[in-house]
Design an enzyme around this catalytic site. Structure first.
Site, PDB file in Angstrom:
ATOM      1  N   ARG A   1      19.427  64.311  18.413  1.00  0.00           N
ATOM      2  CA  ARG A   1      19.380  62.853  18.185  1.00  0.00           C
ATOM      3  C   ARG A   1      18.293  62.168  19.031  1.00  0.00           C
ATOM      4  NH1 ARG A   1      21.956  64.883  14.964  1.00  0.00           N
ATOM      5  NH2 ARG A   1      24.069  64.388  14.238  1.00  0.00           N
TER       6      ARG A   1
ATOM      7  N   SER B   1      28.295  57.635  13.662  1.00  0.00           N
ATOM      8  CA  SER B   1      28.933  58.017  14.926  1.00  0.00           C
ATOM      9  C   SER B   1      28.596  56.999  16.004  1.00  0.00           C
ATOM     10  CB  SER B   1      28.423  59.383  15.385  1.00  0.00           C
ATOM     11  OG  SER B   1      28.746  60.337  14.420  1.00  0.00           O
TER      12      SER B   1
ATOM     13  N   GLU C   1      25.387  56.373  20.527  1.00  0.00           N
ATOM     14  CA  GLU C   1      24.355  56.804  19.568  1.00  0.00           C
ATOM     15  C   GLU C   1      23.834  55.589  18.805  1.00  0.00           C
ATOM     16  OE1 GLU C   1      25.056  60.382  17.250  1.00  0.00           O
ATOM     17  OE2 GLU C   1      24.158  59.437  15.495  1.00  0.00           O
TER      18      GLU C   1
HETATM   19  C1  FAD Z   1      28.481  56.250   7.064  1.00  0.00           C
HETATM   20  C2  FAD Z   1      27.381  56.725   7.961  1.00  0.00           C
HETATM   21  C3  FAD Z   1      27.194  58.095   8.164  1.00  0.00           C
HETATM   22  C4  FAD Z   1      26.170  58.543   9.005  1.00  0.00           C
HETATM   23  N1  FAD Z   1      26.019  59.890   9.181  1.00  0.00           N
HETATM   24  C5  FAD Z   1      25.033  60.340   9.980  1.00  0.00           C
HETATM   25  C6  FAD Z   1      24.849  61.744  10.161  1.00  0.00           C
HETATM   26  O1  FAD Z   1      25.561  62.582   9.598  1.00  0.00           O
HETATM   27  N2  FAD Z   1      23.834  62.161  10.972  1.00  0.00           N
HETATM   28  C7  FAD Z   1      23.000  61.259  11.602  1.00  0.00           C
HETATM   29  O2  FAD Z   1      22.085  61.698  12.313  1.00  0.00           O
HETATM   30  N3  FAD Z   1      23.156  59.935  11.446  1.00  0.00           N
HETATM   31  C8  FAD Z   1      24.151  59.455  10.657  1.00  0.00           C
HETATM   32  N4  FAD Z   1      24.317  58.103  10.495  1.00  0.00           N
HETATM   33  C9  FAD Z   1      23.482  57.150  11.262  1.00  0.00           C
HETATM   34  C10 FAD Z   1      22.184  56.673  10.553  1.00  0.00           C
HETATM   35  O3  FAD Z   1      22.332  56.654   9.155  1.00  0.00           O
HETATM   36  C11 FAD Z   1      20.990  57.529  10.937  1.00  0.00           C
HETATM   37  O4  FAD Z   1      20.788  57.493  12.336  1.00  0.00           O
HETATM   38  C12 FAD Z   1      19.687  57.071  10.252  1.00  0.00           C
HETATM   39  O5  FAD Z   1      18.684  58.018  10.521  1.00  0.00           O
HETATM   40  C13 FAD Z   1      19.221  55.696  10.707  1.00  0.00           C
HETATM   41  O6  FAD Z   1      18.168  55.300   9.846  1.00  0.00           O
HETATM   42  P1  FAD Z   1      17.907  53.749   9.560  1.00  0.00           P
HETATM   43  O7  FAD Z   1      16.716  53.658   8.689  1.00  0.00           O
HETATM   44  O8  FAD Z   1      19.134  53.094   9.035  1.00  0.00           O
HETATM   45  O9  FAD Z   1      17.586  53.235  11.022  1.00  0.00           O
HETATM   46  P2  FAD Z   1      17.982  51.825  11.676  1.00  0.00           P
HETATM   47  O10 FAD Z   1      19.461  51.751  11.847  1.00  0.00           O
HETATM   48  O11 FAD Z   1      17.332  50.718  10.935  1.00  0.00           O
HETATM   49  O12 FAD Z   1      17.324  51.997  13.118  1.00  0.00           O
HETATM   50  C14 FAD Z   1      17.876  52.943  14.006  1.00  0.00           C
HETATM   51  C15 FAD Z   1      16.819  53.258  15.084  1.00  0.00           C
HETATM   52  O13 FAD Z   1      15.707  53.877  14.443  1.00  0.00           O
HETATM   53  C16 FAD Z   1      14.515  53.175  14.745  1.00  0.00           C
HETATM   54  N5  FAD Z   1      13.650  53.206  13.557  1.00  0.00           N
HETATM   55  C17 FAD Z   1      14.003  53.037  12.262  1.00  0.00           C
HETATM   56  N6  FAD Z   1      12.926  53.146  11.454  1.00  0.00           N
HETATM   57  C18 FAD Z   1      11.877  53.387  12.266  1.00  0.00           C
HETATM   58  C19 FAD Z   1      10.470  53.589  12.039  1.00  0.00           C
HETATM   59  N7  FAD Z   1       9.937  53.576  10.812  1.00  0.00           N
HETATM   60  N8  FAD Z   1       9.668  53.830  13.114  1.00  0.00           N
HETATM   61  C20 FAD Z   1      10.179  53.851  14.383  1.00  0.00           C
HETATM   62  N9  FAD Z   1      11.489  53.664  14.647  1.00  0.00           N
HETATM   63  C21 FAD Z   1      12.322  53.437  13.606  1.00  0.00           C
HETATM   64  C22 FAD Z   1      14.956  51.757  15.077  1.00  0.00           C
HETATM   65  O14 FAD Z   1      14.024  51.111  15.946  1.00  0.00           O
HETATM   66  C23 FAD Z   1      16.295  51.988  15.769  1.00  0.00           C
HETATM   67  O15 FAD Z   1      16.091  52.250  17.150  1.00  0.00           O
HETATM   68  C24 FAD Z   1      25.324  57.623   9.651  1.00  0.00           C
HETATM   69  C25 FAD Z   1      25.504  56.240   9.433  1.00  0.00           C
HETATM   70  C26 FAD Z   1      26.516  55.797   8.596  1.00  0.00           C
HETATM   71  C27 FAD Z   1      26.681  54.324   8.372  1.00  0.00           C
END
Ligand code: FAD
Length: 285
Positions: free
Chosen positions: A155, A205, A275
């Site tokens: 992560r 998580s 996380e």
């Molecule tokens: C129901 C559910 C299940 C999930 N299951 C998992 C799982 O199994 N495994 C897992 O790892 N995660 C899981 N997640 C968490 C999440 O979906 C992941 O961490 C995902 O990768 C976040 O992507 P996002 O685009 O939504 O990021 P955001 O929530 O928009 O941002 C999260 C972080 O990423 C950074 N970020 C986003 N885009 C960029 C970019 N282009 N450049 C630089 N930084 C950036 C942001 O600054 C922030 O710090 C889950 C979430 C939910 C709601």
């Protein structure tokens, strides 16, 4: 822009400015504008791992989501723009008979978010498939980083430290059988529906996996399933998730996580690390 509409937790305050570039040129222009006004900058994707303070974010949020999506495929991989939905990207890879990301189906974030956090599930991590990442530093310098330079860990990635904006990622995959891969995706999706509280807003998580154990197990053993602060609670279905019961505030989630950390420290002697990303002002831990 109210961020409860932009995050899967459906809570949080307002961002003063929300910018949604649709191209690399527009992204550069957006960064120039943010710099010229000396605003604090935050980058987000689909907000699926994010809680914005109830007091909001006094600067600009650059959102690389649906307006910055799309992937170009070769025979053995693809280059995906940061805003590409991870689940959509996985579906495309599986449909092309390419294996290596299928266990990530159902993660509701973007490719950019998956690079930033090195998203992983059921033994697969996004970073394992990355060949290179194109990024833009906050001062406007373009970079292309190899997998090694991305320093993927559990992560985590180099982008957590260097503040660069992930613009696109190139992945290499392995040949696989389309039907077997599709069956694997269905299985993973079913496991998520069976085990996770997908009927309530959440951000995945709440805590990282601590060394030598599972956060959800420790939270459950500490008797915290269903534990509630305001309208946020530890899910009764999966103790690794916090859920919004309706009308929860960002402060509810923060206080909930703080109390869970305290109690697990007491019961297990382990300090859980969040996380979920908390943006803006929150009380000190
Ligand atoms: C129901 C559910 C299940 C999930 N299951 C998992 C799982 O199994 N495994 C897992 O790892 N995660 C899981 N997640 C968490 C999440 O979906 C992941 O961490 C995902 O990768 C976040 O992507 P996002 O685009 O939504 O990021 P955001 O929530 O928009 O941002 C999260 C972080 O990423 C950074 N970020 C986003 N885009 C960029 C970019 N282009 N450049 C630089 N930084 C950036 C942001 O600054 C922030 O710090 C889950 C979430 C939910 C709601």
């Amino acid at each position: 822009m109210p961020m409860d509409r932009r995050t899967t937790f459906k809570l949080g305050g307002e961002a003063r400015f929300l910018l949604e570039p649709t191209s690399e040129v527009e992204l550069e222009t957006a960064l120039d504008w943010v710099r010229s006004r000396d605003l604090p900058l935050f980058v987000m994707g689909r907000g699926s791992n994010l809680v914005v303070s109830d007091a909001g974010w006094p600067g600009a949020i650059v959102c690389l989501g649906a307006s910055f999506a799309g992937a170009e495929w070769t025979g053995s991989g693809a280059t995906a723009r940061a805003g590409t939905r991870l689940t959509e990207f996985v579906t495309q890879s599986v449909g092309r008979g390419l294996a290596g990301l299928e266990k990530l189906a159902g993660i509701p974030g973007t490719v950019g978010g998956a690079v930033f956090i090195n998203a992983g599930a059921y033994g697969q991590e996004f970073g394992d498939r990355v060949e290179r990442v194109k990024s833009l530093s906050r001062d406007g310098t373009w970079r292309e980083r190899t997998r090694e330079e991305c320093r993927f860990g559990y992560r985590s990635s180099a982008f957590r430290d260097n503040g660069e904006i992930v613009v696109s990622a190139t992945v290499e995959l392995e040949p696989g059988d389309v039907e077997a891969l599709r069956a694997g995706v269905r299985e993973t999706q079913k496991a998520r529906v069976d085990k996770q509280p997908l009927d309530l807003p959440n951000a995945g998580s709440l805590f990282k996996r601590p060394p030598g154990g599972f956060a959800s197990k420790m939270v459950e053993e500490a008797g915290l399933k269903g534990f509630r602060v305001g309208n946020a609670a530890i899910s009764g279905k999966h103790a690794g998730f916090a859920v919004n019961l309706g009308g929860a505030t960002a402060t509810d989630v923060w206080e909930l996580s703080r109390e869970v950390v305290r109690r697990v420290q007491e019961s297990h002697g382990v300090t859980l690390e969040r996380e979920v990303v908390f943006l803006g002002e929150f009380p000190k831990d």
